[in-house]
Design a protein around this motif. Structure first.
Motif, short mmCIF file in Angstrom:
data_model
loop_
_atom_site.label_atom_id
_atom_site.label_comp_id
_atom_site.label_asym_id
_atom_site.label_seq_id
_atom_site.Cartn_x
_atom_site.Cartn_y
_atom_site.Cartn_z
N LYS A 24 0.88 -1.17 0.00
CA LYS A 24 0.00 0.00 0.00
C LYS A 24 0.91 1.21 0.00
O LYS A 24 1.83 1.31 0.81
CB LYS A 24 -0.86 0.03 1.26
N ASP A 45 -1.62 -3.55 -4.79
CA ASP A 45 -2.45 -2.98 -3.73
C ASP A 45 -2.85 -1.55 -4.08
O ASP A 45 -2.64 -1.09 -5.20
CB ASP A 45 -1.71 -3.05 -2.38
N ARG A 46 -3.40 -0.82 -3.12
CA ARG A 46 -3.92 0.53 -3.33
C ARG A 46 -2.80 1.57 -3.30
O ARG A 46 -1.84 1.46 -2.54
CB ARG A 46 -4.93 0.91 -2.24
N THR A 48 -2.72 5.62 -2.61
CA THR A 48 -3.50 6.77 -2.15
C THR A 48 -2.76 8.03 -2.58
O THR A 48 -1.64 8.28 -2.15
CB THR A 48 -3.68 6.74 -0.62
N ALA A 61 -7.17 11.23 -12.52
CA ALA A 61 -8.28 10.30 -12.73
C ALA A 61 -8.39 9.92 -14.21
O ALA A 61 -8.55 8.73 -14.54
CB ALA A 61 -9.58 10.91 -12.25
N SER A 70 -7.17 0.75 -11.72
CA SER A 70 -8.30 0.94 -10.79
C SER A 70 -7.85 0.89 -9.34
O SER A 70 -8.67 0.78 -8.44
CB SER A 70 -9.35 -0.13 -11.06
N ASN A 71 -6.54 0.99 -9.10
CA ASN A 71 -6.04 0.88 -7.72
C ASN A 71 -5.55 2.21 -7.14
O ASN A 71 -4.79 2.23 -6.19
CB ASN A 71 -4.92 -0.18 -7.65
N ILE A 72 -6.03 3.33 -7.72
CA ILE A 72 -5.61 4.65 -7.23
C ILE A 72 -6.79 5.33 -6.54
O ILE A 72 -7.85 5.50 -7.13
CB ILE A 72 -5.10 5.55 -8.38
N ASP A 73 -6.58 5.70 -5.28
CA ASP A 73 -7.56 6.48 -4.53
C ASP A 73 -7.06 7.92 -4.49
O ASP A 73 -5.93 8.17 -4.08
CB ASP A 73 -7.70 5.95 -3.09
N ARG A 74 -7.89 8.85 -4.92
CA ARG A 74 -7.49 10.26 -4.97
C ARG A 74 -8.15 11.03 -3.83
O ARG A 74 -9.34 10.90 -3.59
CB ARG A 74 -7.91 10.88 -6.31
N MET A 75 -7.34 11.85 -3.14
CA MET A 75 -7.87 12.64 -2.03
C MET A 75 -7.34 14.06 -2.10
O MET A 75 -6.13 14.26 -2.21
CB MET A 75 -7.43 12.03 -0.69
#
Length: 164
Positions: A24, A45-46, A48, A61, A70-75
């Motif tokens: 991660k 894994d992810r 972030t 995105a 599809s394993n990228i979380d954007r914040m």
């Protein structure tokens, strides 16, 4: 403003992170993904991605979609505040050109330490001309990391922080 990461070899950064495929990863200063995309390809894994500029997160995105990642979380967030993650959430981390521009880099270094698992690695990148590699290494040491440092090229230094 020129894109800072164009001067940096993404493969060298991925190599410094020692990603083996199941980690991660958190990326501070994710930008439009120049370093996030190669990291996301390397781990199953992810990833972030934290970035204050939401328009850059939108670009990220689109790029992730183009590359069917599809394993990228954007914040939309930065290292200038306490992070909303449990202790020891990430095996790897990258702070790309953000630590030396913060008002409270000590707090940021402590947060980086807190969210990193034991035996985790954080990499901080900065501009050599700012001569802040030693200062940054010192802040990461004070937070608890073991550190080493070097240069990716004439313009960019790195500090590699290891949580023993």
């Amino acid at each position: 403003m020129a894109n800072k990461t164009t001067e940096v070899s993404a493969s060298e950064v991925v190599e410094l992170l020692e990603i083996e495929g199941g980690e991660k990863v958190i990326v501070f200063g994710a930008g439009n993904g120049d370093l996030v995309i190669p990291i996301a390809h390397k781990t199953k894994d992810r990833v972030t991605a934290l970035e204050k500029d939401e328009s850059l997160l939108e670009e990220l995105a689109l790029r992730a979609e183009e590359e069917t990642l599809s394993n990228i979380d954007r914040m939309p967030s930065g290292l200038d505040r306490l992070l909303n993650f449990p202790d020891a959430s990430f095996q790897r981390g990258l702070a790309a050109f953000v630590l030396d521009s913060l008002d409270e880099p000590e707090q940021a270094a402590q947060e980086m330490y807190r969210v990193t698992i034991e035996k985790g690695i954080m990499i901080a990148l900065g501009y050599s001309r700012d001569h802040s590699a030693d200062l940054l290494a010192d802040k990461l040491k004070k937070a608890g990391f073991e550190v080493s440092q070097g240069d990716l090229n004439e313009e960019v230094y790195y500090v590699k922080a290891y949580k023993a």
